[in-house]
Scaffold this motif. Structure first.
Motif, PDB file in Angstrom:
ATOM      1  N   THR A 142     -65.078 -56.895   7.072  1.00 52.57           N
ATOM      2  CA  THR A 142     -66.059 -56.762   8.129  1.00 52.57           C
ATOM      3  C   THR A 142     -64.998 -56.021   9.253  1.00 52.57           C
ATOM      4  O   THR A 142     -65.127 -55.914  10.445  1.00 52.57           O
ATOM      5  N   SER A 144     -62.584 -53.164  11.365  1.00 49.67           N
ATOM      6  CA  SER A 144     -62.488 -51.028  10.756  1.00 49.67           C
ATOM      7  C   SER A 144     -61.313 -50.945  10.027  1.00 49.67           C
ATOM      8  O   SER A 144     -60.494 -51.440  10.102  1.00 49.67           O
ATOM      9  N   SER A 146     -58.729 -49.158  11.232  1.00 47.93           N
ATOM     10  CA  SER A 146     -57.666 -49.201  11.565  1.00 47.93           C
ATOM     11  C   SER A 146     -57.361 -50.355  12.209  1.00 47.93           C
ATOM     12  O   SER A 146     -55.802 -50.881  11.882  1.00 47.93           O
ATOM     13  N   GLN A 147     -58.015 -51.896  12.262  1.00 44.56           N
ATOM     14  CA  GLN A 147     -57.575 -52.409  12.260  1.00 44.56           C
ATOM     15  C   GLN A 147     -57.436 -53.442  10.886  1.00 44.56           C
ATOM     16  O   GLN A 147     -56.177 -54.163  10.552  1.00 44.56           O
ATOM     17  N   ARG A 272     -72.677 -49.904  20.092  1.00 39.97           N
ATOM     18  CA  ARG A 272     -71.751 -49.515  19.942  1.00 39.97           C
ATOM     19  C   ARG A 272     -71.858 -49.074  20.861  1.00 39.97           C
ATOM     20  O   ARG A 272     -70.409 -48.474  21.300  1.00 39.97           O
ATOM     21  N   LEU A 291     -59.242 -45.028  22.027  1.00 36.88           N
ATOM     22  CA  LEU A 291     -58.039 -45.801  21.549  1.00 36.88           C
ATOM     23  C   LEU A 291     -58.482 -46.852  20.708  1.00 36.88           C
ATOM     24  O   LEU A 291     -59.923 -46.151  19.923  1.00 36.88           O
ATOM     25  N   GLY A 293     -61.218 -48.571  18.289  1.00 35.38           N
ATOM     26  CA  GLY A 293     -62.470 -49.407  18.052  1.00 35.38           C
ATOM     27  C   GLY A 293     -62.952 -48.933  19.555  1.00 35.38           C
ATOM     28  O   GLY A 293     -63.673 -49.125  20.010  1.00 35.38           O
ATOM     29  N   ALA A 294     -62.432 -47.413  19.394  1.00 32.36           N
ATOM     30  CA  ALA A 294     -63.718 -47.150  20.881  1.00 32.36           C
ATOM     31  C   ALA A 294     -65.207 -47.226  20.684  1.00 32.36           C
ATOM     32  O   ALA A 294     -65.345 -46.740  21.870  1.00 32.36           O
ATOM     33  N   GLY A 295     -65.038 -46.722  19.682  1.00 32.06           N
ATOM     34  CA  GLY A 295     -66.547 -46.210  19.619  1.00 32.06           C
ATOM     35  C   GLY A 295     -67.032 -44.407  19.229  1.00 32.06           C
ATOM     36  O   GLY A 295     -67.889 -44.005  18.875  1.00 32.06           O
ATOM     37  N   ARG A 296     -65.552 -43.759  18.752  1.00 28.65           N
ATOM     38  CA  ARG A 296     -65.559 -42.533  18.613  1.00 28.65           C
ATOM     39  C   ARG A 296     -66.274 -42.534  16.738  1.00 28.65           C
ATOM     40  O   ARG A 296     -67.258 -41.240  17.178  1.00 28.65           O
ATOM     41  N   GLU A 298     -68.410 -44.445  15.871  1.00 33.24           N
ATOM     42  CA  GLU A 298     -69.607 -44.507  15.648  1.00 33.24           C
ATOM     43  C   GLU A 298     -70.670 -43.709  16.304  1.00 33.24           C
ATOM     44  O   GLU A 298     -71.830 -43.219  15.594  1.00 33.24           O
ATOM     45  N   GLU A 339     -63.458 -41.482   8.256  1.00 30.82           N
ATOM     46  CA  GLU A 339     -61.688 -41.416   8.557  1.00 30.82           C
ATOM     47  C   GLU A 339     -61.850 -41.886   7.607  1.00 30.82           C
ATOM     48  O   GLU A 339     -60.068 -42.716   7.173  1.00 30.82           O
ATOM     49  N   GLU A 426     -60.453 -38.097  11.959  1.00 25.54           N
ATOM     50  CA  GLU A 426     -58.533 -37.985  11.587  1.00 25.54           C
ATOM     51  C   GLU A 426     -59.105 -37.109  10.691  1.00 25.54           C
ATOM     52  O   GLU A 426     -58.218 -37.771   9.339  1.00 25.54           O
ATOM     53  N   SER A 458     -56.299 -39.742  16.494  1.00 23.65           N
ATOM     54  CA  SER A 458     -55.955 -40.846  17.350  1.00 23.65           C
ATOM     55  C   SER A 458     -54.679 -40.579  17.414  1.00 23.65           C
ATOM     56  O   SER A 458     -53.148 -40.850  17.581  1.00 23.65           O
TER      57      SER A 458
ATOM     58  N   MET C   1     -63.668 -59.422  18.765  1.00 21.55           N
ATOM     59  CA  MET C   1     -64.668 -58.405  18.191  1.00 21.55           C
ATOM     60  C   MET C   1     -64.386 -58.675  16.840  1.00 21.55           C
ATOM     61  O   MET C   1     -64.062 -59.810  15.675  1.00 21.55           O
ATOM     62  N   ALA C   2     -65.861 -58.918  16.199  1.00 24.94           N
ATOM     63  CA  ALA C   2     -65.923 -58.365  14.027  1.00 24.94           C
ATOM     64  C   ALA C   2     -65.455 -59.879  14.341  1.00 24.94           C
ATOM     65  O   ALA C   2     -65.112 -60.355  13.021  1.00 24.94           O
TER      66      ALA C   2
HETATM   67  N1  LIG Z   1     -68.562 -52.293   9.157  1.00 19.77           N
HETATM   68  C1  LIG Z   1     -68.325 -52.547  10.850  1.00 19.77           C
HETATM   69  N2  LIG Z   1     -69.336 -54.120  11.505  1.00 19.77           N
HETATM   70  C2  LIG Z   1     -69.541 -54.831  12.676  1.00 19.77           C
HETATM   71  N3  LIG Z   1     -68.150 -53.682  13.319  1.00 19.77           N
HETATM   72  C3  LIG Z   1     -67.562 -52.930  12.979  1.00 19.77           C
HETATM   73  C4  LIG Z   1     -67.955 -51.984  12.077  1.00 19.77           C
HETATM   74  N4  LIG Z   1     -67.486 -50.942  11.959  1.00 19.77           N
HETATM   75  C5  LIG Z   1     -66.607 -50.864  13.313  1.00 19.77           C
HETATM   76  N5  LIG Z   1     -66.765 -51.985  14.030  1.00 19.77           N
HETATM   77  C6  LIG Z   1     -66.643 -52.168  15.734  1.00 19.77           C
HETATM   78  O1  LIG Z   1     -67.290 -51.122  15.910  1.00 19.77           O
HETATM   79  C7  LIG Z   1     -66.176 -50.375  17.260  1.00 19.77           C
HETATM   80  C8  LIG Z   1     -65.792 -49.014  17.236  1.00 19.77           C
HETATM   81  O2  LIG Z   1     -65.749 -49.081  15.233  1.00 19.77           O
HETATM   82  P1  LIG Z   1     -64.409 -48.017  15.491  1.00 19.77           P
HETATM   83  O3  LIG Z   1     -63.079 -48.848  14.567  1.00 19.77           O
HETATM   84  O4  LIG Z   1     -65.534 -46.995  14.190  1.00 19.77           O
HETATM   85  O5  LIG Z   1     -64.340 -46.980  16.495  1.00 19.77           O
HETATM   86  P2  LIG Z   1     -62.807 -45.848  16.742  1.00 19.77           P
HETATM   87  O6  LIG Z   1     -63.073 -45.166  18.336  1.00 19.77           O
HETATM   88  O7  LIG Z   1     -63.587 -44.555  15.876  1.00 19.77           O
HETATM   89  O8  LIG Z   1     -61.872 -46.309  16.227  1.00 19.77           O
HETATM   90  P3  LIG Z   1     -60.564 -46.102  15.506  1.00 19.77           P
HETATM   91  O9  LIG Z   1     -59.776 -45.567  15.501  1.00 19.77           O
HETATM   92  O10 LIG Z   1     -60.686 -47.153  14.603  1.00 19.77           O
HETATM   93  O11 LIG Z   1     -61.365 -44.977  14.545  1.00 19.77           O
HETATM   94  C9  LIG Z   1     -65.491 -51.675  16.733  1.00 19.77           C
HETATM   95  O12 LIG Z   1     -65.700 -52.356  17.347  1.00 19.77           O
HETATM   96  C10 LIG Z   1     -65.074 -51.569  15.502  1.00 19.77           C
HETATM   97  O13 LIG Z   1     -64.801 -53.405  15.191  1.00 19.77           O
END
Ligand SMILES: Nc1ncnc2c1ncn2[C@@H]1O[C@H](COP(=O)(O)OP(=O)(O)OP(=O)(O)O)[C@@H](O)[C@H]1O
Ligand SMILES: Nc1ncnc2c1ncn2[C@@H]1O[C@H](COP(=O)(O)OP(=O)(O)OP(=O)(O)O)[C@@H](O)[C@H]1O
Ligand SMILES: [Mg+2]
Ligand SMILES: [Mg+2]
Lengths: 506, 315, 331, 331
Positions: A142, A144, A146-147, A272, A291, A293-296, A298, A339, A426, A458, C1-2
């Motif tokens: 579950t 992402s 980066s996590q 999101r 940062l 998880g900011a949602g970019r 998404e 990414e 990325e 990033s 989260m998640a």
């Molecule tokens: N498959 C998933 N199931 C549940 N939550 C998710 C899933 N994918 C992403 N998320 C959550 O959605 C939010 C935004 O995700 P994402 O990591 O893609 O953001 P981002 O801005 O692109 O950051 P990153 O630098 O990690 O790419 C985060 O809270 C992430 O944990």
């Protein structure tokens, strides 16, 4: 002042069939130092590390640890010798909790009969707290990407080791996490742990490392004290020539256009992101910062209907689009570079050529729908050449490529369809300096030729170096915009992390 | 009650016929015979068992039948020994058990109704000799593990060995009642043995595949088999199969019912023996032969199961 | 989260109370479905909720349940075994043959189980050392083991009526009102369920199945793990064969044809993934119970045999669909 | 000076001559193994290398080969279908039943194939829309379809001797010296092998099976692809059923029990991966031929039935081991 040598490698070689990944490599690692390894994509860095970790057996050469010659036949033996490894390719068990993943190696060698989940969770949480916000009980599936990278790092930190290898740990991290990581690395080094650090980001190497060893085409080139060298010298040693400009020239004033390529307004998704509105003008490269998880990602995936139920309007060249599916988006000319190249970017077991044509196989087929193998091969060769792809044959499986070269295949796939708008998430993750400059140049050329380009990165220097304008995303909203001289790391970080959403005074 | 015949069931008295692979068409006419006898005597019947070829499941279904306390069960035990305990337990709890077509001889089942596989094999052997002479090549198909089929095959081979030593067994293949497997096996046999004259098959499913192989190879081979299906019946009519030997399934069921009823009513007899002191069921019939029919071109019309079942309730 | 954490994998989200934890369990959906089936059936038939019927139903799946345990562990490690039915039969045949040739039944059984374990080890060898796929190796072994059964018996069941009562006790005896078979079955389930959830050794099975490379990078000898789960599954098939022999007092060369599909289906219904990495013994056993209760119920209700398969298949499909929606998150 | 390693080049592949290309083909190992088998057999039996025997052997696998085609495509897309045997039987039963009830055999066959296609679509629905696993869905359908066969026939085979000769021609006729069945089979193999290698539509099947997520991220409607491959496999099973019916002149409700394992084994021997993403029709057909030639040879040599399974299983294991070493690279 020199610390004792803990690991000494000499004349190491390793081949994969006809590919000679390592040919007589030397390396000397001292206690408590942070030793960078630099080299182009496919230079053999990861292969060298895999040999040290016992994943690969070398064809020849010596490894000496603490003065004693050793053969390291498996990761278990490497662990016993005190070697820890953060892999370039994320290798976690998706069906298992974060805590168990972190302690997998410990569990493996533990003499205890029973699992103590409460203890694992507690210890995992303690480590994770240093790194970022990740629930230790969550399944890795579950998380992402980066996590997941952070979990990989956490995993290595649990090992009781004397040599710790980081293979491009920051490729998927933002500045903030990277900074935390470096604090940890320095702390470890001060305790006498020897660190090997692989990165394509020169700034990181020069800010944090003590020495740097350069590899090129599987050969040892040189080792320098960081104080005695410059990024330009290292890059020159890596690529065998001088790269004068890391970033291409930005949009000139006379190139500015008011013509809107892409107009996004009031884009919302249930959880999101919400109220996302922006315009992409002709000729510009737009960046999205924020940062983890900011949602970019998404937002961008929402625009081209890859994920989620989105509302709001997207207009391309003034015409509102009604997209039901990503396929429609591709047809309309909007493509997305993921990414997560391994998870959803590439078909690892399939050939390079068929990966590149996957976005629109029709392009290498006759009107009757018959694939023309020659055309498919030629397309792969052309794009491969354009991106300086280093591979044996375009009919080889993508899995045989080095990480950075896999990334190039993913980019080639995007370019194969001649898109109108391209979202690059990325794009230079894991790509070496030379190729990175090449990709940036290609991106700039695309923008010049009228293709809309949106980059998520990033790596702040990249964002600043390449983009003409950067939108900053925080918690699913656009919280600000920076252009021109305002595009500084401080400003972007500020917008990405402030608690309140006051618009920034210009 | 005195006016009524004693060969009558009481209200709700139920008899069960329990089999394995319960959808196999072999059981259909058996159950018709079972039902006809039951109806004549005012008894209720249930068809039960397991659709699978699985002894665990058959035992479970048998034990579940017993929970409903039927008067008796006419049982086709998939294997002999595994049913010893369940049958004995049933009888101890007041449900009588009669076996048919397969036996559990070491159990306390009261009677065993079957067709005589040895007699079938002997008849088949004599017929083959009559048709192709006593010094020809012949082959068999078989289903290792299924006792009645095994018997039909081994008895024929033994009979030839003893009485017609010049008969030469040139092929022995397992087809496991599968038409395609039989088809492939016979196709190969025919290649290896150009002089093959006769083929004995212990059941009809394999015969369907075998006859197709013989026709495809344009060979002249006498085919004889046991049991009957609509498809092999048509091949008999067409002259492609010489003859089939089919147990009298109707009688097997009818006799099976009567034997089970009798076993459930031992009080109807007071024979001249020691049953009162020894405690055995005086109605026991150790072995009853339900006979078999010989199906040829001439009488084939009477053996169309689909026609027979028109207007009859299969359950 | 998640935090859509699922406590499937041992890492029970022990934050909630017991009830909350129950609701979050992977197996809750199946338990509910089986409960509904029980309620419906107890209205449909007065005989359903009787001790005798429960006993008969339990006896119908208990021994196979031991094979399900082995299969589930193998599936979690990323393998599969099509040979379980043949190997079960082979255990009966070997033990029966040795017994008829004068060996005492205990030694004979031990030898048979060891033979099955050896077969498992051979499969493990072909999978881990040669690098073949479990599917094809176990298919070949399925055919070979069946052939050995036929060869050892000449195709005829071995009558083992003379087995001593102490031995038959395993398969036919009762401890109080409870059949020994069921006691053994419960023992296996409880022990392996616990081990799989809690012991460090069995956690490695999950790691290996979930991502073999990641496990290997953590120093886990994944080929050893796969070798062992392959061997264990065959060994448990052997144990099941011996119990069947004691229960039936005979050794049947054709026993267990088609068992593999049933066993795999039970594990999959119970949440095991064919891709490896997830599954629980409890779930797999609930899957077995579901399949078995449906079959038994149809027999109990005297449903026409021509309808039984249709109903059975439809219930199976409905049950997994409902279960899927109850566990929606796991896509 | 920049890179001394191989530049991107495509010529290397096409520079080799046809022979060289043949040696690099995935299927070469299997072809060699089958060739060796042929040579050995032609010494072992004078009847082996006769036209009649070749014809008989080909007839033995031709119809099943059509099912193998469907299964291979489904496997490549990442699915699996256990119901092929039942669905084949159901096609026979439906067409046979309609024919006996007065419909002309061609229309009856068309309806039957459409019914099988519909069953495939239903399976596809459960897999793609509901989100269940192919294994469990097709297992349920396998049981249901078998039930429908029983229901439609009362468990009794339907005698279809009265089928018109033009119709029987499909299954029993010859074109010149070559049986129609074999012509149809070759047609299916050639057409689908070509389509799978060359058409864009089928390329998407590979993408989907190789990495479903990446395929979705390439704009491919993976659920549609999987839906279609699932449907196609069932439809081809239906076609096979009709040909069997024409060949045997009967419809057997119990036909094809256990066929699924044979068919999947053939595809896997031929290089299809159970994980999806790889496989070829040619390879799968070679797998079918290998299995079939071994069986036929054992029958031709009149090997004792108690030994046949043992030998068959061992040859299978040996063959896949040798093939594996010949293709070492694909681990
Ligand atoms: N498959 C998933 N199931 C549940 N939550 C998710 C899933 N994918 C992403 N998320 C959550 O959605 C939010 C935004 O995700 P994402 O990591 O893609 O953001 P981002 O801005 O692109 O950051 P990153 O630098 O990690 O790419 C985060 O809270 C992430 O944990
Ligand atoms: N399993 C493999 N099979 C064949 N070739 C391989 C394999 N792994 C690596 N290579 C080749 O070995 C060479 C070195 O690869 P390696 O992964 O060590 O590069 P790297 O320096 O880590 O590059 P990057 O910066 O892109 O990660 C490359 O040419 C790569 O294609
Ligand atoms: Mg690398
Ligand atoms: Mg992202």
């Amino acid at each position: 002042m020199d610390h004792p040598v803990i690991l000494k490698i000499s004349n190491l070689s390793k081949s994969f069939g006809p590919v000679r990944a390592l040919r007589g490599v030397d390396l000397e690692l001292r206690r408590g130092e942070i030793h960078a390894i630099a080299g182009e994509n496919g230079a053999g860095k990861s292969t060298l590390m895999k040999v040290i970790d016992g994943i690969l057996l070398p064809d020849g050469g010596d490894i000496v640890i603490d003065g004693k010659p050793v053969t390291i036949a498996s990761p278990t033996e490497a662990q016993k010798l005190g070697i820890g490894f953060v892999h370039q390719e994320i290798a976690l068990c998706p069906d298992v909790s974060v805590a168990e993943n972190i302690f997998m190696g410990v569990t493996n060698t533990s003499k205890a009969l029973l699992m103590n989940y409460a203890d694992l969770r507690k210890r995992a949480s303690a480590i994770l707290r240093q790194l970022g916000d990740i629930n230790a009980s969550a399944l890795v599936r579950t998380l992402s990407i980066s996590q997941q990278q952070l979990v990989e790092i956490a995993k290595a930190l649990t090992l009781d080791c004397r040599i710790l290898i980081f293979d491009e740990p920051t490729a998927a991290l933002t500045e903030r996490e990277a900074k935390i990581l470096f604090e940890i690395i320095h702390r470890l080094a001060s305790r006498g742990i020897a660190i090997i650090y692989i990165s394509h980001r020169m700034a990181e190497i020069f800010d944090n490392c003590d020495r740097v060893t350069v590899l090129r085409d599987g050969r040892y080139i040189t080792t320098h004290d960081i104080r005695d060298t410059t990024p330009e010298q290292v890059v020159a040693a890596m690529v065998g020539r001088v790269i004068d400009k890391l970033y291409p020239e930005k949009q000139r004033a006379d190139e500015r256009s008011e013509e809107v390529i892409l107009d996004v307004s009031n884009l919302c998704e249930a959880t999101r992101f919400r109220d996302v509105s922006f315009q992409l003008k002709k000729g510009e490269i737009l960046g999205l910062g924020g940062l983890i998880g900011a949602g970019r990602s998404e937002i961008v995936k929402g625009i081209c209907r890859l994920e989620g139920e989105v509302t709001g309007t997207v207009a391309l060249h003034g015409k509102p689009l009604s997209l039901a599916h990503y396929g429609d988006s591709i047809d309309a000319g909007m493509v997305y570079l993921s990414e997560d190249r391994k998870g959803d970017g590439l078909f690892l077991d399939m050939s390079i050529a068929s990966n590149i044509s996957a976005l629109a196989v029709e392009r290498v087929a006759s009107r009757a729908g018959l694939i023309n193998a020659g055309r498919e091969t030629r397309q792969a060769q052309e794009l491969g050449r354009r991106l300086a792809l280093k591979c044996g044959h375009v009919n080889d499986a993508v899995s045989t490529l080095s990480g950075g070269n896999q990334q190039k295949v993913a980019i080639a796939k995007m370019l194969s369809v001649a898109p109108k708008v391209i979202f690059l998430d990325e794009p230079t993750r894991g790509v070496d300096v030379g190729a990175k400059a090449e990709i940036h140049r290609i991106v700039r050329d695309l923008a010049r030729s009228g293709v809309g380009v949106i980059i998520i990165s990033s790596e702040l220097p990249e964002l600043i170096g390449v983009c003409d304008r950067v939108l900053v995303v925080r918690e699913g909203r656009i919280t600000g915009e920076v252009t021109g001289d305002d595009m500084t790391e401080e400003n972007i970080m500020y917008l990405a992390s402030i608690a309140d959403e006051r618009p920034r005074a210009a | 009650a005195s006016a009524q015949s004693k060969f009558q069931c009481k209200e709700g008295e139920t008899y069960v016929m329990n089999v394995m692979v319960s959808a196999h068409p072999y059981w259909v006419p058996v159950y018709q015979g079972f039902k006809q006898a039951a109806q004549a005597m005012g008894c209720k019947t249930v068809f039960s068992g397991t659709p699978d070829y699985d002894i665990t499941k058959q035992i479970a279904s048998f034990e579940q039948d017993l929970i409903k306390k039927p008067a008796g069960v006419l049982l086709h035990p998939m294997q002999a020994d595994p049913f010893i305990e369940p049958i004995n337990a049933a009888i101890a709890n007041g449900t009588t058990v009669v076996t048919f077509a397969a036996d559990s001889p070491k159990s306390k089942r009261v009677s065993y109704i079957t067709s005589d596989n040895l007699a079938e094999a002997k008849f088949a052997a004599e017929e083959i000799v009559k048709q192709v002479g006593d010094s020809a090549e012949y082959a068999v198909l078989e289903n290792p593990g299924q006792s009645n089929h095994d018997l039909r095959v081994t008895a024929l081979i033994d009979y030839f060995a003893k009485n017609y030593p010049k008969m030469k067994l040139v092929g022995r293949q397992a087809s496991n009642q599968d038409a395609t497997v039989a088809n492939k096996a016979v196709a190969s046999m025919l290649q290896a043995n150009p002089n093959l004259k006769a083929l004995w098959i212990p059941e009809a499913g394999s015969a369907e595949g075998a006859v197709a192989a013989v026709l495809e190879a344009k060979a002249k081979v006498l085919i004889m088999h046991a049991d009957i299906t609509p498809a092999t019946l048509e091949q008999i009519k067409a002259g492609n199969i010489h003859m089939a030997l089919s147990p009298n399934q109707g009688m097997q069921g009818y006799l099976g019912f009567v034997a089970t009823f009798m076993a459930a009513h031992p009080d109807l007899i007071d024979p001249f023996n020691d049953y009162k002191t020894s405690g055995f069921n005086p109605m026991a019939i150790p072995f009853a032969d339900n006979g078999f029919a010989v199906i040829t071109k001439e009488n084939a019309d009477s053996f169309d199961l689909n026609k027979y079942m028109e207007g009859r309730d299969p359950s | 989260m998640a935090t859509t954490s699922n406590p499937v994998n041992g890492e029970a989200g022990s934050t909630g109370n017991a009830l909350g934890r129950l609701f979050r369990m992977r197996e809750t959906g199946l338990i509910l479905i089986i409960a509904v089936l029980f309620i419906v059936m107890s209205f449909a038939s007065p005989y359903f909720l009787t001790w005798d019927n429960m006993r008969a139903m339990a006896m119908a799946f208990a021994v196979e349940g031991i094979v399900v345990v082995g299969m589930t562990i193998l599936l979690i490690s990323g393998g599969i075994d099509l040979s379980v039915g043949s190997v079960t039969a082979l255990a009966m045949v070997i033990a029966g043959w040795l017994f008829l040739n004068g060996l005492d039944p205990w030694t004979a059984s031990l030898v048979a189980i060891m033979a099955c374990t050896a077969i498992g080890a051979i499969m493990g060898f072909f999978v881990t050392k040669v690098g073949l796929h479990h599917f094809i190796v176990s298919l070949a072994v399925m055919v070979i083991a069946r052939g050995l059964c036929l060869l050892g018996t000449g195709g005829r069941p071995l009558g083992l009526y003379t087995l001593p009562p102490e031995f038959k006790f395993i398969g036919q005896g009762s401890i109080g009102p409870i059949p020994v078979v069921i006691v053994i079955f419960v023992l296996f389930v409880v022990v392996f369920d616990f081990m799989l959830r809690r012991t460090t050794i069995f956690r490695k099975v999950f790691y290996t199945g979930s991502n073999e490379k990641a496990a290997a990078y953590s120093g886990i000898r994944t080929t050893k793990v796969i070798f062992l789960t392959t061997t264990l599954c065959a060994a448990l098939s052997g144990v099941a064969g011996i119990i069947y022999m004691a229960r039936f007092g005979s050794a049947q060369p054709t026993f267990g044809v088609g068992m593999e599909l049933n066993v795999i289906a039970a594990a999959v219904i119970g949440g095991a993934s064919l891709k490896g990495g997830s599954g629980t013994i409890l779930g797999a056993i609930l899957g077995t119970i579901l399949l078995s209760v449906v079959s038994s119920s149809l027999a109990l209700l005297d449903v026409s045999i021509y309808w039984q398969d249709i109903i059975r298949g439809s219930i199976l499909l409905t049950a997994v669909t409902i279960d899927h929606y109850l566990n929606k998150r796991r896509g």
